[in-house]
Design an enzyme around this catalytic site. Structure first.
Site, PDB file in Angstrom:
ATOM      1  CD  GLU A  58      20.797  14.764 -11.746  1.00  0.00           C
ATOM      2  OE1 GLU A  58      20.496  15.598 -12.443  1.00  0.00           O
ATOM      3  OE2 GLU A  58      20.345  13.570 -11.892  1.00  0.00           O
ATOM      4  CE  LYS A 125      20.850  16.081 -15.948  1.00  0.00           C
ATOM      5  NZ  LYS A 125      19.863  16.028 -14.961  1.00  0.00           N
ATOM      6  CB  CYS A 161      20.917  12.424 -14.640  1.00  0.00           C
ATOM      7  SG  CYS A 161      19.605  11.159 -14.352  1.00  0.00           S
ATOM      8  CB  SER A 187      17.558   7.451 -12.836  1.00  0.00           C
ATOM      9  OG  SER A 187      16.523   7.078 -13.721  1.00  0.00           O
ATOM     10  CE  LYS A 193      13.868   6.004 -15.932  1.00  0.00           C
ATOM     11  NZ  LYS A 193      13.510   6.780 -14.722  1.00  0.00           N
ATOM     12  N   GLY A 301      -7.228   3.283   8.105  1.00  0.00           N
ATOM     13  CA  GLY A 301      -8.451   2.474   8.253  1.00  0.00           C
ATOM     14  C   GLY A 301      -8.367   1.328   7.539  1.00  0.00           C
ATOM     15  N   GLY A 305     -10.959  -5.148   2.896  1.00  0.00           N
ATOM     16  CA  GLY A 305     -10.861  -5.121   1.586  1.00  0.00           C
ATOM     17  C   GLY A 305      -9.311  -5.300   1.205  1.00  0.00           C
ATOM     18  CG  ASP A 307      -7.761  -1.284  -2.616  1.00  0.00           C
ATOM     19  OD1 ASP A 307      -6.980  -1.805  -3.566  1.00  0.00           O
ATOM     20  OD2 ASP A 307      -8.738  -0.692  -3.255  1.00  0.00           O
ATOM     21  CG  ASN A 384     -20.096  10.788  -1.124  1.00  0.00           C
ATOM     22  OD1 ASN A 384     -19.505   9.599  -1.587  1.00  0.00           O
ATOM     23  ND2 ASN A 384     -20.833  11.632  -1.886  1.00  0.00           N
ATOM     24  CD  GLU A 413     -10.514   2.237  -5.039  1.00  0.00           C
ATOM     25  OE1 GLU A 413     -11.082   1.334  -4.707  1.00  0.00           O
ATOM     26  OE2 GLU A 413      -9.794   3.012  -4.278  1.00  0.00           O
TER      27      GLU A 413
END
Length: 554
Positions: A58, A125, A161, A187, A193, A301, A305, A307, A384, A413
């Site tokens: 598409e 469409k 689609c 899609s 899915k 960074g 950890g 993540d 922070n 998070e």
């Protein structure tokens, strides 16, 4: 209304037909480049596969989604030039491709059939979607007609689609005599899915006694990832051919068309695990975002950890180790374990690795802030500041070397605001933005089955931001197994607070989590984009007002 093209030779009742599914990755806005990609694919389909028909995704001429590029005054001129170029090539196979077409005063999401150097069919469409990440009604009018046409002696119907998800278009094509439906798709991926697509196509093919060729786009476009997975179902609803997900390619399918068009089956790919599927989606999203936007490399960074460990592995798998730079920026609260694990991850994946302490930078800032902060106690302000100093360092490396900064925040998070504006949120692309923390752990374990990349204790030890002594994520949040379930119910399924409590969760946890989600909308608006893997990501899917008086509860 039914539109017919070339007629079959008289007396021919059975035909062999070879259809090639062009599961390709197109660049949004690059109409000339996309046109050349179509031409090259059609030529290869002819030379390598002796294709009768090549079906493209598409809106492949513009890429998907083109968004407000569709409002540019020169759009029509550029698309018409592309169609003229395609006709002038006199390509051997018939090609079916997607493009925006203007008819009168209205713009349509269209499928175009080009055969023998002529446009032999146009289809508009009928059901432009307007939900989740889709806003096609902003641009496109709704088509009304049916298109069936004779291609190489076979009556073929064309849909685009969303048309296949609605009642009408496939049914009308079948009623008009189509024995084969070609469905052009862009899609986007989300978890499960492909399972939903298969269930739909099985039903549509069986109920309408037609074979369906489902051709899907592949590649990343901003937050969206398109997973391919093009398929063919026969008229009894049996899956006969399936292209692999997340892989470009030309996939031929042979049909014997008599009373029905029966596809010849090919070996089906192995069903991937959820973790493998999500991981491939992240790799695809990162690779295309970096490459399509012209970045030479990425920098991120590395904290020791989980993540940042998973983000590093995805980046290396997407781009190669030579294009990835990892930076550890320790402070007095950084544990020796984190330092050791970060270095082990960098060594295992072979990336450039630097260690820059933020201690002197922090001391300089605190000296400057000593007077205005006099008489106050340390709080999250000082925490922070650590994150923001790291953000400044990464953005400086980005500016100097043209590297894209990858951030490492996960969906859990992002939902509750457990992140620092202009700190760990500073960057251009968040790989894990739509990945809940519990799934991050599963991805880490999966990646280690491919090759050892993440130390085991990174996976097993309690997560910590290490912005304060002995800090643990669960000091200020419910356990991630509980948090992610509450977030799923509230963010993705729209449960109220009362309804979530009725599912068996503690009222205090529910009220606390919902409050955090609601008050942190302002942060999410300023966060970098990231790969979408769920049906309700933070981005186009979920648009809540920052300023509002809505009270949680019922």
């Amino acid at each position: 209304m039914s539109v017919s093209g070339r007629q079959a030779a008289a007396g021919v009742s059975a035909r062999k037909l070879r259809v090639v599914m062009a599961q390709l990755d197109f660049l949004v806005g690059d109409i000339p480049g996309n046109t050349e990609l179509v031409i090259d694919a059609a030529r290869r389909a002819a030379s390598d596969h002796q294709a009768d028909i090549v079906v493209f995704p598409e809106l492949c001429l513009t890429g998907y989604p083109p968004e407000d590029l569709l409002l540019r005054p020169s759009l029509e001129v550029r698309v018409n030039e592309a169609l003229e170029r395609l006709q002038a090539e006199h390509l051997e196979p018939a090609i079916v491709l997607g493009a925006p077409l203007r008819h009168g005063a209205l713009l349509y999401n269209a499928a175009v059939v080009i055969d023998g150097g002529e446009i032999t069919g146009r289809y508009f469409k009928r059901f432009p979607p307007n939900y989740q990440v889709f806003d096609e009604k902003r641009y496109f009018a709704e088509g009304t007609d049916v298109l069936t046409l004779d291609i190489r002696g076979v009556q073929v119907g064309i849909t685009v689609c969303e048309d296949i998800w609605k009642e009408g278009p496939v049914e009308d094509c079948a009623a008009a005599g189509a024995r084969l439906i070609l469905n052009l798709n862009a899609s986007p991926y989300d978890i499960d899915k492909q399972v939903r697509r298969k269930a739909l196509l099985e039903r549509k093919a069986r109920e309408n006694l037609v074979s369906i060729v489902y051709v899907n786009l592949v590649g990343g476009q901003d937050e969206l990832v398109f997973d391919g997975g093009s398929m063919v179902f026969d008229h009894s609803g049996v899956l006969m051919v399936e292209a692999p997900q997340f892989g470009e390619g030309l996939y031929p399918v042979d049909f014997l068309c008599e009373h029905h068009c029966q596809p010849v089956s090919r070996p089906l790919p192995e069903e991937p695990s959820l973790e493998a599927n999500v991981y491939n989606a992240l790799v695809t999203g990162v690779r295309d975002y970096v490459n399509k936007n012209g970045f030479k490399s990425v920098v991120m960074g590395l904290s020791g950890g989980i993540d940042s460990a998973v983000t590093l592995a995805v980046a290396v798998d997407a781009l190669g180790k030579d294009r990835v730079r990892a930076v550890m920026m320790p402070f007095r609260y950084t544990s020796s374990m984190s330092l050791e694990d970060a270095e082990a991850e960098a060594v295992a994946l072979g990336v450039q690795y630097d260690v820059f302490s933020i201690e002197p930078l922090y001391d300089a800032f605190m000296e400057t802030l000593a007077a205005p902060f006099e008489g106050t106690r340390p709080d999250t302000t000082e925490e922070n500041l650590q994150a923001r100093l790291r953000g400044v360092l990464l953005m400086s490396l980005s500016n100097k070397f043209g590297s894209l900064v990858l951030t490492t925040g996960n969906k859990s998070e992002m939902a509750v605001g457990y992140s620092t504006l202009y700190g760990d949120m500073a960057g251009g692309f968040d790989v894990l933005k739509d990945v809940p923390k519990t799934l991050v752990f599963r991805l880490a374990k999966y990646r280690n089955t491919v090759s050892q990349a993440i130390p085991e204790r990174v996976i097993t030890r309690p997560p910590s931001a290490e912005l304060a002594p002995d800090q643990k994520d669960e000091d200020s949040l419910p356990g991630y197994d509980v948090l992610d379930q509450i977030l799923n119910l509230y963010v993705e399924r729209d449960f109220s607070a009362d309804a979530i409590v009725a599912e068996g969760f503690e009222r205090s946890d529910v009220d606390r989590v919902i409050r955090l989600v609601d008050i942190n909308e302002y942060k999410r608006r300023q966060a970098p984009i990231g790969v979408r893997i769920t049906e309700r990501g933070f981005g186009k899917d979920r648009r809540y007002p920052i300023t509002n008086g809505w009270k949680s509860g019922k």
